[in-house]
Design a protein around this motif. Structure first.
Motif, short mmCIF file in Angstrom:
data_model
loop_
_atom_site.label_atom_id
_atom_site.label_comp_id
_atom_site.label_asym_id
_atom_site.label_seq_id
_atom_site.Cartn_x
_atom_site.Cartn_y
_atom_site.Cartn_z
N THR A 42 21.68 26.96 32.95
CA THR A 42 22.28 28.36 33.57
C THR A 42 21.40 29.43 32.92
N GLY A 43 20.80 30.55 33.84
CA GLY A 43 21.05 32.38 33.19
C GLY A 43 20.26 31.60 31.93
N ALA A 44 19.29 31.22 31.94
CA ALA A 44 18.74 30.73 30.63
C ALA A 44 17.51 31.82 29.89
N ALA A 45 17.18 32.93 30.83
CA ALA A 45 15.79 33.74 30.99
C ALA A 45 17.63 35.61 29.82
N GLY A 46 18.50 34.95 29.92
CA GLY A 46 18.88 36.31 29.60
C GLY A 46 19.19 36.64 27.88
N GLY A 47 20.15 37.37 27.58
CA GLY A 47 20.65 37.38 26.29
C GLY A 47 20.95 35.86 25.09
N VAL A 48 22.21 35.98 26.41
CA VAL A 48 22.51 34.53 24.80
C VAL A 48 21.36 33.13 25.54
N GLY A 49 20.93 32.73 26.63
CA GLY A 49 19.65 32.17 26.79
C GLY A 49 18.89 31.95 25.90
N GLY A 50 18.48 33.08 25.41
CA GLY A 50 17.21 33.58 24.71
C GLY A 50 17.85 33.34 23.11
N ILE A 51 18.61 33.31 22.84
CA ILE A 51 19.93 32.76 21.79
C ILE A 51 19.35 31.79 21.41
N SER A 100 31.33 39.32 21.43
CA SER A 100 30.26 40.35 21.82
C SER A 100 29.19 39.87 21.02
N CYS A 101 27.74 38.86 21.98
CA CYS A 101 27.08 38.21 21.10
C CYS A 101 25.43 38.67 21.52
N PHE A 102 25.65 38.93 20.42
CA PHE A 102 24.26 40.22 20.52
C PHE A 102 23.11 39.41 18.89
N PRO A 103 22.11 40.09 18.92
CA PRO A 103 21.67 39.66 17.71
C PRO A 103 22.25 40.77 16.22
N GLU A 104 22.92 42.30 16.96
CA GLU A 104 23.96 42.74 16.11
C GLU A 104 24.20 42.94 16.20
N PRO A 105 26.02 43.27 15.38
CA PRO A 105 26.60 44.35 16.14
C PRO A 105 26.35 45.71 16.35
N ARG A 106 26.76 45.80 18.02
CA ARG A 106 26.17 47.21 18.47
C ARG A 106 27.07 47.97 18.72
N ALA A 107 28.75 47.51 17.76
CA ALA A 107 29.40 49.04 17.84
C ALA A 107 30.77 49.23 16.92
N LEU A 108 31.51 50.65 16.53
CA LEU A 108 32.49 50.21 15.77
C LEU A 108 32.81 49.17 15.73
#
Length: 267
Positions: free
Chosen positions: A7-16, A163-171
Motif C-alpha cells: 500500500t502507498g506504493a507510489a510514495g518514496g519508500v514504495g519506489g525504493i 530516515s529512508c531516502f536515496p541519500e541523507p538529507r541533513a546532518l
C-alpha cells in the motif's frame, strides 16, 4: 512468497522497495490513490486505504502486506485520524478477512520521538513517546498490529523507520539514514523470517554515527546492514556546516518534529 501487496506504493519508500523486492515468481500488487505504471511482475489497484471494499479486494490471495499507505508527515488531527489511523485499521481488518498471514507495518521513529540522547540506544520495548499526531498514528498502528497478532495469530512486524531516502538529507541523517539497499534487505527479512509473531524493530543502516536505536530486533529477523551514511559526511558538512550536537535537531530522536513548529496551532 508469491504475492505481496504494497500500500502507498507510489510514495518514496514504495519506489525504493519495488525494484529491491522484485523476484522471479513473485507478484507485487501495488495500491495507491496515485496512478502507477507497473513494471514486469507488478499489478496495480488504484484506491484508498480507507475504503474497506477496495482493501478487501486488494488483500485477496495475498501472502503478505507491506503497509506504507497514509500521510507521511504531520497534518491536522482529522486527516491523521481518517487516513493513518482508520486506514491502518481498515488494512488490518481486510487482511484478517482475506486470510493474509503477515503484515509488515511501516511505523516511524516519531512513535518514540520525544526520547532524548539520555535514552540511546532506544530499545524496541521502550515507552511510546510520540512527537506529533503523525507519531500518535504510528503508535496506534503498532497497537493494532499487536491486537491482530495476538487475537488472530497474524505475523505482524512494525518497522520504526528513521530516515529512508536515496541519500541523507541533513546532518542528523548521518545517524538516522536507512539506505535504499538496506531498506530492501530489512523488508525482505521481515517478509521471510520464520514465524516472527509480533515484533517491533528499527529501520536504520549501521551508520558510523549511529547507535541512537537498537538493531537487535532487526538482526534477529536476519537483517544485516551493508551501508553507512558516513560516505556522505563531507558533502553534508560542505552544505550545512560543521555538526553541532547542541542544535535542537539532536535533542530528541524525533528531531525537528519535537519543535514548537509542530504545535497544533501551527498546523
Amino acid at each position: 512468497m508469491s504475492t505481496i501487496l504494497i500500500t502507498g506504493a507510489a510514495g518514496g519508500v514504495g519506489g525504493i522497495l519495488r525494484p529491491r523486492l522484485a523476484r522471479p515468481g513473485r507478484t507485487l500488487r501495488l495500491l495507491d490513490l496515485a496512478e502507477i505504471t507497473p513494471a514486469a511482475g507488478e499489478e496495480v489497484i488504484q484506491g484508498s486505504v480507507t475504503d474497506p471494499d477496495i482493501m478487501l479486494e486488494a488483500c485477496q490471495g495475498v501472502d503478505a502486506v507491506i503497509h506504507l499507505g497514509g500521510i507521511s508527515g504531520e497534518a491536522p488531527w482529522e486527516r491523521i485520524l481518517d487516513v493513518n489511523i482508520n486506514g491502518t485499521y481498515t488494512l488490518f481488518e481486510a487482511a484478517r478477512r482475506a486470510g493474509v498471514p503477515r503484515v509488515v507495518f511501516a511505523s516511524s521513529n516519531h512513535a518514540v520521538g520525544f526520547h532524548s540522547p539520555d535514552d540511546f540506544p532506544i530499545r524496541e520495548d521502550v515507552t511510546a513517546l510520540p512527537d506529533t499526531y503523525y507519531g500518535v498514528s504510528k503508535v496506534a498502528g503498532e497497537a493494532l498490529g499487536a491486537l491482530y497478532a495476538k487475537r488472530y495469530g497474524m505475523d505482524v512486524i512494525s518497522i520504526r523507520i528513521l530516515s529512508c531516502f536515496p541519500e541523507p538529507r541533513a546532518l542528523r541523517s548521518l545517524s538516522t539514514w536507512l539506505s535504499p539497499d538496506d531498506a530492501g534487505r530489512l523488508f525482505e527479512a521481515c517478509l521471510t523470517a520464520e514465524k516472527p509473531g509480533y515484533r517491533v524493530v528499527y529501520g536504520v543502516s549501521e551508520n558510523t554515527r549511529g547507535g541512537w536505536v537498537s538493531l537487535d530486533g532487526a538482526r534477529e529477523l536476519g537483517y544485516e546492514s551493508h551501508d553507512d551514511a558516513e560516505v556522505y559526511h563531507d558533502k553534508l558538512v560542505a552544505e550545512f556546516g560543521p555538526i553541532d550536537t547542541t542544535d535542537f535537531a539532536f535533542k530528541h530522536l524525533g528531531g525537528p518534529f519535537c519543535s514548537p513548529e509542530f504545535d497544533a496551532d501551527n498546523l
